[in-house]
Design a protein around this motif. Structure first.
Motif, PDB file in Angstrom:
ATOM      1  N   HIS A 208     -27.244 -43.705  12.391  1.00 31.66           N
ATOM      2  CA  HIS A 208     -26.424 -44.843  11.969  1.00 31.66           C
ATOM      3  C   HIS A 208     -25.199 -44.422  11.175  1.00 31.66           C
ATOM      4  O   HIS A 208     -24.236 -45.186  11.079  1.00 31.66           O
ATOM      5  N   HIS A 209     -25.191 -43.215  10.587  1.00 34.39           N
ATOM      6  CA  HIS A 209     -23.958 -42.786   9.925  1.00 34.39           C
ATOM      7  C   HIS A 209     -23.557 -41.345  10.237  1.00 34.39           C
ATOM      8  O   HIS A 209     -22.453 -40.930   9.882  1.00 34.39           O
ATOM      9  N   TRP A 210     -24.388 -40.582  10.943  1.00 32.47           N
ATOM     10  CA  TRP A 210     -23.969 -39.262  11.403  1.00 32.47           C
ATOM     11  C   TRP A 210     -23.557 -39.290  12.873  1.00 32.47           C
ATOM     12  O   TRP A 210     -22.849 -38.408  13.331  1.00 32.47           O
ATOM     13  N   GLY A 211     -24.064 -40.258  13.605  1.00 26.26           N
ATOM     14  CA  GLY A 211     -23.753 -40.341  15.026  1.00 26.26           C
ATOM     15  C   GLY A 211     -24.790 -39.628  15.889  1.00 26.26           C
ATOM     16  O   GLY A 211     -25.464 -38.694  15.448  1.00 26.26           O
ATOM     17  N   ALA A 212     -24.914 -40.065  17.129  1.00 25.84           N
ATOM     18  CA  ALA A 212     -25.931 -39.534  18.043  1.00 25.84           C
ATOM     19  C   ALA A 212     -25.619 -38.127  18.532  1.00 25.84           C
ATOM     20  O   ALA A 212     -26.518 -37.395  18.944  1.00 25.84           O
ATOM     21  N   ASN A 213     -24.350 -37.719  18.483  1.00 27.33           N
ATOM     22  CA  ASN A 213     -23.999 -36.392  18.995  1.00 27.33           C
ATOM     23  C   ASN A 213     -24.624 -35.264  18.189  1.00 27.33           C
ATOM     24  O   ASN A 213     -24.853 -34.174  18.708  1.00 27.33           O
ATOM     25  N   LEU A 214     -24.893 -35.511  16.904  1.00 27.22           N
ATOM     26  CA  LEU A 214     -25.485 -34.462  16.076  1.00 27.22           C
ATOM     27  C   LEU A 214     -26.861 -34.078  16.593  1.00 27.22           C
ATOM     28  O   LEU A 214     -27.245 -32.904  16.553  1.00 27.22           O
ATOM     29  N   MET A 215     -27.617 -35.066  17.051  1.00 26.79           N
ATOM     30  CA  MET A 215     -28.921 -34.841  17.655  1.00 26.79           C
ATOM     31  C   MET A 215     -28.891 -35.483  19.040  1.00 26.79           C
ATOM     32  O   MET A 215     -29.545 -36.492  19.306  1.00 26.79           O
ATOM     33  N   SER A 216     -28.090 -34.893  19.917  1.00 27.85           N
ATOM     34  CA  SER A 216     -27.887 -35.493  21.236  1.00 27.85           C
ATOM     35  C   SER A 216     -29.163 -35.433  22.068  1.00 27.85           C
ATOM     36  O   SER A 216     -30.038 -34.582  21.854  1.00 27.85           O
ATOM     37  N   ALA A 217     -29.263 -36.326  23.040  1.00 25.06           N
ATOM     38  CA  ALA A 217     -30.434 -36.348  23.917  1.00 25.06           C
ATOM     39  C   ALA A 217     -30.573 -35.028  24.669  1.00 25.06           C
ATOM     40  O   ALA A 217     -31.689 -34.536  24.888  1.00 25.06           O
ATOM     41  N   ASP A 218     -29.440 -34.427  25.052  1.00 23.09           N
ATOM     42  CA  ASP A 218     -29.497 -33.146  25.778  1.00 23.09           C
ATOM     43  C   ASP A 218     -30.042 -32.041  24.881  1.00 23.09           C
ATOM     44  O   ASP A 218     -30.861 -31.218  25.314  1.00 23.09           O
ATOM     45  N   TRP A 219     -29.595 -31.998  23.625  1.00 21.30           N
ATOM     46  CA  TRP A 219     -30.085 -30.980  22.684  1.00 21.30           C
ATOM     47  C   TRP A 219     -31.565 -31.189  22.402  1.00 21.30           C
ATOM     48  O   TRP A 219     -32.352 -30.237  22.392  1.00 21.30           O
ATOM     49  N   LEU A 220     -31.966 -32.436  22.185  1.00 19.78           N
ATOM     50  CA  LEU A 220     -33.365 -32.729  21.907  1.00 19.78           C
ATOM     51  C   LEU A 220     -34.269 -32.323  23.067  1.00 19.78           C
ATOM     52  O   LEU A 220     -35.394 -31.859  22.863  1.00 19.78           O
ATOM     53  N   LYS A 221     -33.774 -32.472  24.267  1.00 25.39           N
ATOM     54  CA  LYS A 221     -34.560 -32.122  25.455  1.00 25.39           C
ATOM     55  C   LYS A 221     -34.902 -30.635  25.482  1.00 25.39           C
ATOM     56  O   LYS A 221     -35.946 -30.231  26.007  1.00 25.39           O
ATOM     57  N   LYS A 222     -34.032 -29.802  24.891  1.00 23.73           N
ATOM     58  CA  LYS A 222     -34.217 -28.345  24.941  1.00 23.73           C
ATOM     59  C   LYS A 222     -35.116 -27.809  23.827  1.00 23.73           C
ATOM     60  O   LYS A 222     -35.626 -26.690  23.932  1.00 23.73           O
ATOM     61  N   GLN A 223     -35.302 -28.569  22.762  1.00 20.02           N
ATOM     62  CA  GLN A 223     -35.981 -28.027  21.587  1.00 20.02           C
ATOM     63  C   GLN A 223     -37.475 -27.735  21.774  1.00 20.02           C
ATOM     64  O   GLN A 223     -37.995 -26.799  21.152  1.00 20.02           O
ATOM     65  N   PRO A 224     -38.211 -28.470  22.613  1.00 20.29           N
ATOM     66  CA  PRO A 224     -39.605 -28.066  22.833  1.00 20.29           C
ATOM     67  C   PRO A 224     -39.742 -26.649  23.376  1.00 20.29           C
ATOM     68  O   PRO A 224     -40.697 -25.943  23.034  1.00 20.29           O
ATOM     69  N   ASP A 225     -38.780 -26.200  24.177  1.00 19.51           N
ATOM     70  CA  ASP A 225     -38.820 -24.829  24.679  1.00 19.51           C
ATOM     71  C   ASP A 225     -38.578 -23.831  23.547  1.00 19.51           C
ATOM     72  O   ASP A 225     -39.187 -22.748  23.513  1.00 19.51           O
ATOM     73  N   VAL A 226     -37.681 -24.185  22.622  1.00 18.90           N
ATOM     74  CA  VAL A 226     -37.430 -23.323  21.467  1.00 18.90           C
ATOM     75  C   VAL A 226     -38.711 -23.186  20.643  1.00 18.90           C
ATOM     76  O   VAL A 226     -39.117 -22.081  20.255  1.00 18.90           O
ATOM     77  N   MET A 227     -39.359 -24.308  20.386  1.00 26.50           N
ATOM     78  CA  MET A 227     -40.568 -24.278  19.568  1.00 26.50           C
ATOM     79  C   MET A 227     -41.726 -23.588  20.287  1.00 26.50           C
ATOM     80  O   MET A 227     -42.558 -22.929  19.651  1.00 26.50           O
ATOM     81  N   ALA A 228     -41.768 -23.682  21.605  1.00 34.96           N
ATOM     82  CA  ALA A 228     -42.801 -22.970  22.369  1.00 34.96           C
ATOM     83  C   ALA A 228     -42.636 -21.465  22.212  1.00 34.96           C
ATOM     84  O   ALA A 228     -43.621 -20.722  22.101  1.00 34.96           O
ATOM     85  N   ALA A 229     -41.375 -20.997  22.178  1.00 33.28           N
ATOM     86  CA  ALA A 229     -41.121 -19.569  21.979  1.00 33.28           C
ATOM     87  C   ALA A 229     -41.532 -19.148  20.576  1.00 33.28           C
ATOM     88  O   ALA A 229     -42.121 -18.078  20.377  1.00 33.28           O
ATOM     89  N   TRP A 230     -41.247 -19.974  19.583  1.00 31.31           N
ATOM     90  CA  TRP A 230     -41.634 -19.656  18.207  1.00 31.31           C
ATOM     91  C   TRP A 230     -43.149 -19.651  18.047  1.00 31.31           C
ATOM     92  O   TRP A 230     -43.698 -18.882  17.251  1.00 31.31           O
ATOM     93  N   ALA A 231     -43.830 -20.497  18.800  1.00 36.39           N
ATOM     94  CA  ALA A 231     -45.296 -20.543  18.717  1.00 36.39           C
ATOM     95  C   ALA A 231     -45.922 -19.222  19.149  1.00 36.39           C
ATOM     96  O   ALA A 231     -47.028 -18.875  18.715  1.00 36.39           O
ATOM     97  N   ARG A 232     -45.210 -18.485  20.000  1.00 37.30           N
ATOM     98  CA  ARG A 232     -45.736 -17.204  20.522  1.00 37.30           C
ATOM     99  C   ARG A 232     -45.315 -16.013  19.672  1.00 37.30           C
ATOM    100  O   ARG A 232     -45.682 -14.875  19.996  1.00 37.30           O
ATOM    101  N   LEU A 233     -44.571 -16.234  18.611  1.00 34.44           N
ATOM    102  CA  LEU A 233     -44.099 -15.123  17.789  1.00 34.44           C
ATOM    103  C   LEU A 233     -45.273 -14.348  17.180  1.00 34.44           C
ATOM    104  O   LEU A 233     -46.237 -14.938  16.683  1.00 34.44           O
ATOM    105  N   GLU A 234     -45.175 -13.055  17.221  1.00 33.88           N
ATOM    106  CA  GLU A 234     -46.138 -12.193  16.553  1.00 33.88           C
ATOM    107  C   GLU A 234     -45.392 -11.460  15.445  1.00 33.88           C
ATOM    108  O   GLU A 234     -44.768 -10.432  15.657  1.00 33.88           O
ATOM    109  N   LEU A 235     -45.458 -12.034  14.261  1.00 34.01           N
ATOM    110  CA  LEU A 235     -44.706 -11.498  13.133  1.00 34.01           C
ATOM    111  C   LEU A 235     -45.529 -10.455  12.395  1.00 34.01           C
ATOM    112  O   LEU A 235     -46.750 -10.612  12.246  1.00 34.01           O
TER     113      LEU A 235
END
Length: 342
Positions: free
Chosen positions: A312-339
């Motif tokens: 409502h005051h930052w705008g939808a582009n900051l968290m665009s639908a296209d960017w949001l669609k990609k983030q589960p893949d990012v988190m899936a990669a982090w889930a496999r991290l062996e630190l």
């Protein structure tokens, strides 16, 4: 004769940016501080203003933004900072209003907002391995000193609901998110909350800073020539998990594009951060370290929720639908991290 336009009841402000001159006036009036200079530093989760008094002393005025998660947490934050400072821990110190209040409440078109004044934190963002070691040590001192805190309770507990459960509701209100993507997030969040429930009894609990991404503390040299670290921006603080407070720095530095593995330089910096935490008296268990990949995902979801909830005051582009669609893949990669347990 031109007529003055009447107020349109449909013209509603979602977020107002106050002029620096107004903040300067409020600080002078309510804090008794003669102001020489005031300017906006940045708009983000809150609006922060640099303030310089006529005697040259420096401050930061935080004008808290209305956040969908609920009430301002100022009374807890100020009391916690006072307790930590009294214990000799490196934290920014708040300034009370002339009437002894922790903040002043100001009437904005979007609703009442809190103004809080802090003394300026000298230094710069930690960068070298040695500075990260010092940062980790100071975080451990915060956690240890906070064990004896007995002031007002935090409005928030940094649990699974706070970190991820709220995010699902915010995502559901996104104007452009595909239902299939929302369902993928629902499944991801349910899985993470179940994973957390299975291990939370084995995890170390602390009073979290809540936003230790590396830019909320400075490293400086004191009058005796000793290098020290000091933390600020405790408005996301509350009781939570050590693994979460530790992981936020790593989350801030992990790559978001393939390959999403940390390189050797990042792993070395992470090692120094953990070594500093232990040197500062902090104890990190194997269970805490094993939970870091899970908390990396929970942190990402929390941050995502904070952004989506401000469309409502930052705008939808900051968290665009296209960017949001990609983030589960990012988190899936982090889930496999062996630190390394380091």
């Amino acid at each position: 004769m031109r007529s003055s336009p009447s107020h349109d009841l449909n013209l509603v402000a979602s977020h107002t940016t106050a002029a620096a001159s107004a903040v300067s006036d409020w600080v002078a009036r309510h804090y008794g501080l003669p102001v020489q200079q005031c300017y906006l530093i940045r708009r983000n989760l809150n609006d922060n203003y640099a303030v310089r008094a006529t005697d040259g002393s420096r401050y930061v005025a935080r004008l808290c933004a209305i956040r969908p998660r609920g009430a301002f947490n100022v009374d807890f934050e100020v009391a916690l900072l006072a307790h930590l400072h009294a214990q000799g821990v490196g934290v920014v110190t708040p300034v009370l209003a002339v009437n002894g209040a922790t903040n002043i409440t100001l009437p904005f078109p979007e609703g009442p907002r809190a103004l809080v004044l802090f003394r300026h934190c000298d230094g710069a963002v930690p960068d070298t391995p040695e500075e990260l070691h010092l940062t980790g040590a100071t975080l451990a001192q915060i956690h240890r000193a906070a064990q004896s805190y007995a002031g007002p309770a935090s409005c928030y507990v940094l649990d699974g609901h706070h970190l991820a459960g709220r995010t699902l509701g915010y995502l559901a209100a996104h104007p452009e998110l595909d239902p299939a993507v929302l369902d993928a997030y629902r499944q991801l969040i349910e899985r993470l909350l179940s994973e957390l429930a299975n291990v939370e009894g084995t995890l170390t609990r602390v009073m979290c800073h809540g936003d230790t991404h590396g830019f909320n503390n400075h490293v400086y040299t004191d009058a005796e020539g000793v290098r020290r670290a000091a933390f600020f921006d405790f408005d996301d603080a509350g009781p939570g998990f050590l693994a979460y407070d530790l992981c936020v720095w790593l989350w801030s530095n992990l790559p978001r594009k393939a390959p999403m593995e940390p390189d050797d330089a990042l792993l070395q910096r992470w090692h120094q951060y953990l070594a500093g935490y232990r040197a500062g008296g902090g104890h990190v268990t194997d269970a805490d370290l094993a939970a870091v990949p899970m908390f990396l995902q929970l942190r990402h979801l929390w941050n995502m929720g904070e952004g989506v909830a401000r469309i409502h005051h930052w705008g939808a582009n900051l968290m665009s639908a296209d960017w949001l669609k990609k983030q589960p893949d990012v988190m899936a990669a982090w889930a496999r991290l062996e630190l390394p347990r380091g």
